[in-house]
Enzyme design. Structure first.
Site, PDB file in Angstrom:
ATOM      1  N   ASP A  37     119.732 103.617  71.219  1.00  0.00           N
ATOM      2  CA  ASP A  37     120.363 102.255  71.527  1.00  0.00           C
ATOM      3  C   ASP A  37     119.552 101.220  71.197  1.00  0.00           C
ATOM      4  O   ASP A  37     117.919 101.552  70.836  1.00  0.00           O
ATOM      5  CB  ASP A  37     120.454 101.826  73.055  1.00  0.00           C
ATOM      6  CG  ASP A  37     121.756 100.900  73.112  1.00  0.00           C
ATOM      7  OD1 ASP A  37     122.679 101.303  73.639  1.00  0.00           O
ATOM      8  OD2 ASP A  37     121.187  99.672  72.875  1.00  0.00           O
ATOM      9  N   ASP A  60     118.355 101.255  65.563  1.00  0.00           N
ATOM     10  CA  ASP A  60     118.971 100.354  65.353  1.00  0.00           C
ATOM     11  C   ASP A  60     120.270 101.099  64.410  1.00  0.00           C
ATOM     12  O   ASP A  60     119.755 101.372  63.275  1.00  0.00           O
ATOM     13  CB  ASP A  60     118.491  99.327  64.467  1.00  0.00           C
ATOM     14  CG  ASP A  60     119.655  98.073  63.952  1.00  0.00           C
ATOM     15  OD1 ASP A  60     120.605  98.278  63.846  1.00  0.00           O
ATOM     16  OD2 ASP A  60     119.044  97.109  63.385  1.00  0.00           O
ATOM     17  N   VAL A  61     121.354 101.050  64.698  1.00  0.00           N
ATOM     18  CA  VAL A  61     122.217 102.043  64.054  1.00  0.00           C
ATOM     19  C   VAL A  61     122.652 101.550  62.572  1.00  0.00           C
ATOM     20  O   VAL A  61     123.095 102.361  61.411  1.00  0.00           O
ATOM     21  CB  VAL A  61     123.629 102.321  64.402  1.00  0.00           C
ATOM     22  CG1 VAL A  61     123.507 103.118  65.697  1.00  0.00           C
ATOM     23  CG2 VAL A  61     124.327 100.818  64.816  1.00  0.00           C
ATOM     24  N   ASN A  87     129.002 105.714  68.470  1.00  0.00           N
ATOM     25  CA  ASN A  87     129.764 105.072  69.199  1.00  0.00           C
ATOM     26  C   ASN A  87     129.367 103.461  69.331  1.00  0.00           C
ATOM     27  O   ASN A  87     129.972 102.546  69.800  1.00  0.00           O
ATOM     28  CB  ASN A  87     129.266 105.313  70.830  1.00  0.00           C
ATOM     29  CG  ASN A  87     129.756 104.450  71.868  1.00  0.00           C
ATOM     30  OD1 ASN A  87     130.771 104.320  72.331  1.00  0.00           O
ATOM     31  ND2 ASN A  87     128.588 103.828  72.522  1.00  0.00           N
ATOM     32  N   TYR A 155     135.852  92.705  62.731  1.00  0.00           N
ATOM     33  CA  TYR A 155     136.116  93.620  63.760  1.00  0.00           C
ATOM     34  C   TYR A 155     137.177  94.701  63.290  1.00  0.00           C
ATOM     35  O   TYR A 155     137.086  95.964  63.223  1.00  0.00           O
ATOM     36  CB  TYR A 155     136.164  93.464  65.248  1.00  0.00           C
ATOM     37  CG  TYR A 155     136.216  94.234  66.146  1.00  0.00           C
ATOM     38  CD1 TYR A 155     135.050  94.766  66.706  1.00  0.00           C
ATOM     39  CD2 TYR A 155     137.179  94.964  66.889  1.00  0.00           C
ATOM     40  CE1 TYR A 155     134.859  95.627  67.620  1.00  0.00           C
ATOM     41  CE2 TYR A 155     137.106  95.831  67.952  1.00  0.00           C
ATOM     42  CZ  TYR A 155     135.730  96.368  68.222  1.00  0.00           C
ATOM     43  OH  TYR A 155     135.820  97.226  69.359  1.00  0.00           O
ATOM     44  N   LYS A 159     136.728  98.494  62.174  1.00  0.00           N
ATOM     45  CA  LYS A 159     137.311  99.614  62.792  1.00  0.00           C
ATOM     46  C   LYS A 159     138.369 100.350  62.084  1.00  0.00           C
ATOM     47  O   LYS A 159     138.491 101.595  62.136  1.00  0.00           O
ATOM     48  CB  LYS A 159     137.977  99.045  64.178  1.00  0.00           C
ATOM     49  CG  LYS A 159     136.681  98.602  65.133  1.00  0.00           C
ATOM     50  CD  LYS A 159     135.752  99.500  65.291  1.00  0.00           C
ATOM     51  CE  LYS A 159     134.777  99.240  66.545  1.00  0.00           C
ATOM     52  NZ  LYS A 159     133.780 100.250  66.787  1.00  0.00           N
ATOM     53  N   THR A 190     133.747  98.096  80.421  1.00  0.00           N
ATOM     54  CA  THR A 190     132.312  98.240  80.205  1.00  0.00           C
ATOM     55  C   THR A 190     131.780  96.899  80.123  1.00  0.00           C
ATOM     56  O   THR A 190     132.514  95.933  80.247  1.00  0.00           O
ATOM     57  CB  THR A 190     132.307  98.776  78.521  1.00  0.00           C
ATOM     58  OG1 THR A 190     132.645  97.825  77.745  1.00  0.00           O
ATOM     59  CG2 THR A 190     133.041 100.265  78.546  1.00  0.00           C
ATOM     60  N   THR A 194     133.795  93.213  80.087  1.00  0.00           N
ATOM     61  CA  THR A 194     133.493  92.093  81.429  1.00  0.00           C
ATOM     62  C   THR A 194     132.695  91.051  80.621  1.00  0.00           C
ATOM     63  O   THR A 194     132.846  89.777  81.295  1.00  0.00           O
ATOM     64  CB  THR A 194     132.866  92.842  82.251  1.00  0.00           C
ATOM     65  OG1 THR A 194     131.487  93.694  81.834  1.00  0.00           O
ATOM     66  CG2 THR A 194     133.734  94.002  83.132  1.00  0.00           C
TER      67      THR A 194
HETATM   68  N1  NAD Z   1     135.108  98.316  75.917  1.00  0.00           N
HETATM   69  C1  NAD Z   1     136.333  98.172  75.070  1.00  0.00           C
HETATM   70  O1  NAD Z   1     137.442  97.894  75.634  1.00  0.00           O
HETATM   71  C2  NAD Z   1     136.328  99.072  73.707  1.00  0.00           C
HETATM   72  C3  NAD Z   1     137.643  99.100  73.122  1.00  0.00           C
HETATM   73  C4  NAD Z   1     137.784  99.586  71.851  1.00  0.00           C
HETATM   74  C5  NAD Z   1     136.614 100.132  71.332  1.00  0.00           C
HETATM   75  N2  NAD Z   1     135.348  99.927  71.845  1.00  0.00           N
HETATM   76  C6  NAD Z   1     134.367 100.360  71.241  1.00  0.00           C
HETATM   77  O2  NAD Z   1     133.535 101.505  71.771  1.00  0.00           O
HETATM   78  C7  NAD Z   1     132.139 101.329  71.451  1.00  0.00           C
HETATM   79  C8  NAD Z   1     131.496 101.205  72.759  1.00  0.00           C
HETATM   80  O3  NAD Z   1     131.853 100.082  73.299  1.00  0.00           O
HETATM   81  P1  NAD Z   1     131.301  99.488  74.943  1.00  0.00           P
HETATM   82  O4  NAD Z   1     132.451  98.977  75.331  1.00  0.00           O
HETATM   83  O5  NAD Z   1     130.595 100.659  75.631  1.00  0.00           O
HETATM   84  O6  NAD Z   1     130.189  98.509  74.472  1.00  0.00           O
HETATM   85  P2  NAD Z   1     129.013  97.878  75.237  1.00  0.00           P
HETATM   86  O7  NAD Z   1     128.627  96.646  74.730  1.00  0.00           O
HETATM   87  O8  NAD Z   1     129.248  97.871  76.832  1.00  0.00           O
HETATM   88  O9  NAD Z   1     127.873  98.722  74.807  1.00  0.00           O
HETATM   89  C9  NAD Z   1     127.510  99.169  73.350  1.00  0.00           C
HETATM   90  C10 NAD Z   1     126.052  99.588  73.222  1.00  0.00           C
HETATM   91  O10 NAD Z   1     125.691  99.286  71.921  1.00  0.00           O
HETATM   92  C11 NAD Z   1     124.358  99.079  71.748  1.00  0.00           C
HETATM   93  N3  NAD Z   1     124.273  98.505  70.190  1.00  0.00           N
HETATM   94  C12 NAD Z   1     124.772  97.377  69.725  1.00  0.00           C
HETATM   95  N4  NAD Z   1     124.023  97.060  68.705  1.00  0.00           N
HETATM   96  C13 NAD Z   1     123.754  98.148  68.030  1.00  0.00           C
HETATM   97  C14 NAD Z   1     122.700  98.346  67.144  1.00  0.00           C
HETATM   98  N5  NAD Z   1     122.655  97.684  65.794  1.00  0.00           N
HETATM   99  N6  NAD Z   1     122.107  99.706  67.207  1.00  0.00           N
HETATM  100  C15 NAD Z   1     122.116 100.615  68.517  1.00  0.00           C
HETATM  101  N7  NAD Z   1     122.934 100.236  69.521  1.00  0.00           N
HETATM  102  C16 NAD Z   1     123.544  99.061  69.446  1.00  0.00           C
HETATM  103  C17 NAD Z   1     124.476  97.811  72.996  1.00  0.00           C
HETATM  104  O11 NAD Z   1     122.914  97.654  73.071  1.00  0.00           O
HETATM  105  C18 NAD Z   1     125.133  98.548  73.842  1.00  0.00           C
HETATM  106  O12 NAD Z   1     124.211  99.381  74.847  1.00  0.00           O
HETATM  107  C19 NAD Z   1     132.023 100.174  70.630  1.00  0.00           C
HETATM  108  O13 NAD Z   1     132.036 100.700  69.146  1.00  0.00           O
HETATM  109  C20 NAD Z   1     133.257  99.314  70.597  1.00  0.00           C
HETATM  110  O14 NAD Z   1     133.636  98.937  69.558  1.00  0.00           O
HETATM  111  C21 NAD Z   1     135.207  99.368  72.842  1.00  0.00           C
END
Ligand code: NAD
Length: 249
Positions: A37, A60-61, A87, A155, A159, A190, A194
């Site tokens: 992360d 950083d991904v 993820n 987005y 996606k 998550t 929120t």
């Molecule tokens: N929560 C939802 O409702 C939802 C719905 C559909 C898809 N998603 C997808 O699921 C995945 C996880 O989402 P989440 O809800 O757990 O999000 P989140 O924001 O709670 O967690 C995402 C994590 O990614 C990290 N991150 C951000 N940019 C980064 C980078 N450049 N390099 C490395 N890490 C980085 C952040 O620090 C964080 O810890 C994401 O790809 C999101 O698009 C989420």
């Protein structure tokens, strides 16, 4: 028998939210787990909880140099990598197309989409050394349908692209016993959710879902563990919607 015994996994964006839930489940299911992360404080805290079968790396991904470091360190620490969970992701600005800057568009695509290509590129040689592997790419229902009322073409573009990368990689590397599948969550509770929705917003979202609730991180971990495990050995190039029926409407 733990479902992921003998696996070496990399999970990105795993300091919080779904990624952290997957890291906890992977260690519990016997995988030696590298989780990464950009948030080093939260990542190191989780590392202390998960212990020696886990390794946190700040990452950083969107950076190819970081991916080279992560894949090399993962293999040096635990051996060849057999599972990659792409993820990490961001939403980016919620703005209609005419109001979105090209810079914001490219940032979202770099973190959500280019990252999946970079992770795949740099992990596949290790997976070939492992004798095969499973790549699970976290897309969204925004990679299946357009979402009315929450405009963000960056987005959506990123996606949808994750779904395409997944299918192409699946057919390119099937002969190496490397599988690739995409996961398309709907509303999942998550920090990402929120921050976007208050309690009333979550209540309205829940009412719009046929199962009448938002998803919990464990719902998604169950699916991700299945796709990482040998139980899904003949599944590749597929997309898995996990949204309580929202997109079936
Ligand atoms: N929560 C939802 O409702 C939802 C719905 C559909 C898809 N998603 C997808 O699921 C995945 C996880 O989402 P989440 O809800 O757990 O999000 P989140 O924001 O709670 O967690 C995402 C994590 O990614 C990290 N991150 C951000 N940019 C980064 C980078 N450049 N390099 C490395 N890490 C980085 C952040 O620090 C964080 O810890 C994401 O790809 C999101 O698009 C989420």
């Amino acid at each position: 028998m733990p479902k992921l015994a003998g696996k070496v996994a990399i999970i990105t964006g795993a300091a919080q939210g779904m990624g952290a839930a997957h890291a906890r489940r992977f260690v519990a299911e016997g995988a030696r787990t590298v989780f990464t992360d950009i948030n080093a404080d939260a990542g190191e805290k989780l590392q202390a909880e998960l212990g020696d079968n886990s390794l946190f790396i700040r990452h950083d991904v969107g950076s190819e140099a970081d991916w080279q470091k992560v894949t090399a360190e993962a293999e040096a620490h635990f051996g060849p990598v057999s599972v990659l969970i792409n993820n990490a992701g961001i939403i980016g600005p919620v703005a209609k197309a005419a109001e979105l800057t090209a810079e914001a568009f490219e940032t979202v695509c770099r973190i959500n989409q280019t990252s999946v290509f970079l992770g795949t590129k740099h992990t596949i040689p290790s997976m070939i050394r492992a004798g095969g592997g499973s790549i699970v790419n976290i897309s969204s229902i925004s990679g299946i349908v357009a979402i009315y009322g929450t405009p963000n073409v960056a987005y959506a573009a990123s996606k949808f692209a994750v779904r395409g990368i997944t299918k192409q990689v699946a057919i390119e590397y099937g002969e190496h016993n490397i599988r690739a599948n995409s996961v398309h969550p709907g509303y999942i509770r998550t920090p990402m959710m929120t921050e976007a929705l208050d309690d009333e917003g979550i209540r309205i979202a829940s009412a719009s879902v046929p199962i009448k609730r938002v998803g919990e991180v464990e719902d998604v971990s169950n699916l991700v563990v299945f796709l990482a495990s040998e139980e899904s050995a003949f599944i590749t190039g597929s997309e898995y919607i996990i949204d309580g029926g929202l997109t079936a409407l």
